[in-house]
Design a protein around this motif. Sequence first.
Motif, PDB file in Angstrom:
ATOM      1  N   LYS A  81       0.834  -1.197   0.000  1.00 49.66           N
ATOM      2  CA  LYS A  81       0.000   0.000   0.000  1.00 49.66           C
ATOM      3  C   LYS A  81       0.869   1.248   0.000  1.00 49.66           C
ATOM      4  N   SER A  82       0.336   2.294  -0.572  1.00 46.57           N
ATOM      5  CA  SER A  82       1.029   3.578  -0.660  1.00 46.57           C
ATOM      6  C   SER A  82       1.250   4.169   0.724  1.00 46.57           C
ATOM      7  N   LYS A  83       2.272   4.998   0.830  1.00 46.67           N
ATOM      8  CA  LYS A  83       2.603   5.654   2.097  1.00 46.67           C
ATOM      9  C   LYS A  83       1.837   6.969   2.275  1.00 46.67           C
ATOM     10  N   LYS A  84       0.880   7.251   1.410  1.00 47.06           N
ATOM     11  CA  LYS A  84       0.169   8.527   1.492  1.00 47.06           C
ATOM     12  C   LYS A  84      -0.499   8.714   2.846  1.00 47.06           C
ATOM     13  N   GLU A  85      -1.027   7.630   3.399  1.00 45.86           N
ATOM     14  CA  GLU A  85      -1.742   7.740   4.666  1.00 45.86           C
ATOM     15  C   GLU A  85      -0.782   7.995   5.827  1.00 45.86           C
ATOM     16  N   ALA A 131      16.081  -4.877  -3.320  1.00 41.53           N
ATOM     17  CA  ALA A 131      16.990  -6.026  -3.314  1.00 41.53           C
ATOM     18  C   ALA A 131      16.833  -6.850  -2.038  1.00 41.53           C
ATOM     19  N   THR A 132      16.552  -6.166  -0.922  1.00 41.65           N
ATOM     20  CA  THR A 132      16.393  -6.866   0.355  1.00 41.65           C
ATOM     21  C   THR A 132      14.921  -7.143   0.681  1.00 41.65           C
ATOM     22  N   LYS A 133      14.050  -6.825  -0.281  1.00 42.61           N
ATOM     23  CA  LYS A 133      12.600  -7.018  -0.117  1.00 42.61           C
ATOM     24  C   LYS A 133      12.052  -6.272   1.104  1.00 42.61           C
ATOM     25  N   ASN A 134      12.628  -5.111   1.373  1.00 45.10           N
ATOM     26  CA  ASN A 134      12.159  -4.239   2.446  1.00 45.10           C
ATOM     27  C   ASN A 134      11.145  -3.280   1.822  1.00 45.10           C
ATOM     28  N   PHE A 135       9.918  -3.758   1.672  1.00 39.95           N
ATOM     29  CA  PHE A 135       8.900  -3.013   0.937  1.00 39.95           C
ATOM     30  C   PHE A 135       8.401  -1.783   1.689  1.00 39.95           C
ATOM     31  N   ASP A 136       8.470  -1.799   3.020  1.00 40.45           N
ATOM     32  CA  ASP A 136       8.107  -0.599   3.779  1.00 40.45           C
ATOM     33  C   ASP A 136       9.084   0.531   3.457  1.00 40.45           C
ATOM     34  N   GLU A 137      10.367   0.201   3.430  1.00 42.67           N
ATOM     35  CA  GLU A 137      11.380   1.215   3.093  1.00 42.67           C
ATOM     36  C   GLU A 137      11.220   1.643   1.633  1.00 42.67           C
ATOM     37  N   ALA A 139       8.471   1.768  -0.057  1.00 42.72           N
ATOM     38  CA  ALA A 139       7.307   2.659  -0.111  1.00 42.72           C
ATOM     39  C   ALA A 139       7.662   4.046   0.423  1.00 42.72           C
ATOM     40  N   THR A 140       8.469   4.093   1.470  1.00 40.33           N
ATOM     41  CA  THR A 140       8.915   5.374   2.018  1.00 40.33           C
ATOM     42  C   THR A 140       9.753   6.129   0.983  1.00 40.33           C
ATOM     43  N   GLN A 141      10.652   5.428   0.315  1.00 35.97           N
ATOM     44  CA  GLN A 141      11.510   6.070  -0.688  1.00 35.97           C
ATOM     45  C   GLN A 141      10.712   6.508  -1.921  1.00 35.97           C
ATOM     46  N   VAL A 142       9.668   5.769  -2.275  1.00 36.04           N
ATOM     47  CA  VAL A 142       8.797   6.186  -3.377  1.00 36.04           C
ATOM     48  C   VAL A 142       8.101   7.488  -2.998  1.00 36.04           C
ATOM     49  N   PHE A 143       7.633   7.571  -1.775  1.00 34.11           N
ATOM     50  CA  PHE A 143       6.999   8.791  -1.272  1.00 34.11           C
ATOM     51  C   PHE A 143       7.988   9.960  -1.358  1.00 34.11           C
TER      52      PHE A 143
END
Length: 164
Positions: A81-85, A131-137, A139-143
């Motif tokens: 999910k997007s980090k917009k929230e 690469a490390t499958k850290n999807f929370d990070e 998503a943060t970097q996409v934001f």
Amino acid sequence: MRKENVVVERVFMSSNHFTLFGIEPAFNISFDELEKKYIELSKTDINERESKSMENINKAYQVLKSPLKRAEHLLDLFDVKSKKEHLDPEILNESMEIREYFLDCDDLQFASRMIDEKVKDCTKNLINAFATKNFDEAATQVFRLRYLYKSFEEIKENAASSNF
């Protein structure tokens, strides 16, 4: 169309961007390979005269060659999910500092280079996060990357308006 069908169709359409080019879903891709496969697919499509297929090829190519769109696409593939929230205070602070700097800035080339360096840093962070499958990070970097791109666009607009 039922909701389940929409979700399945969306995932199928999303996965098609990488599968269309025969590329493993990853953030760090070979642009030479992408370009070569784009040309191959374009030639095949022209020979078959399928304009709808060419639209899909062009759309997938545009998504995969853009770091932001490719990262968003990967997050979508992995159902992140997007980090917009969840607004990240560090990113918001960085964005505010950049905007304040631009208000007093008379060297738009320097400002552009500054943003470019931040975009490169963010891109490196995205490479590591995926690469490390850290999807929370990721998503943060996409934001963060969205904010940086928006700032970059503002610099270009300011530069264009100051030339008149």
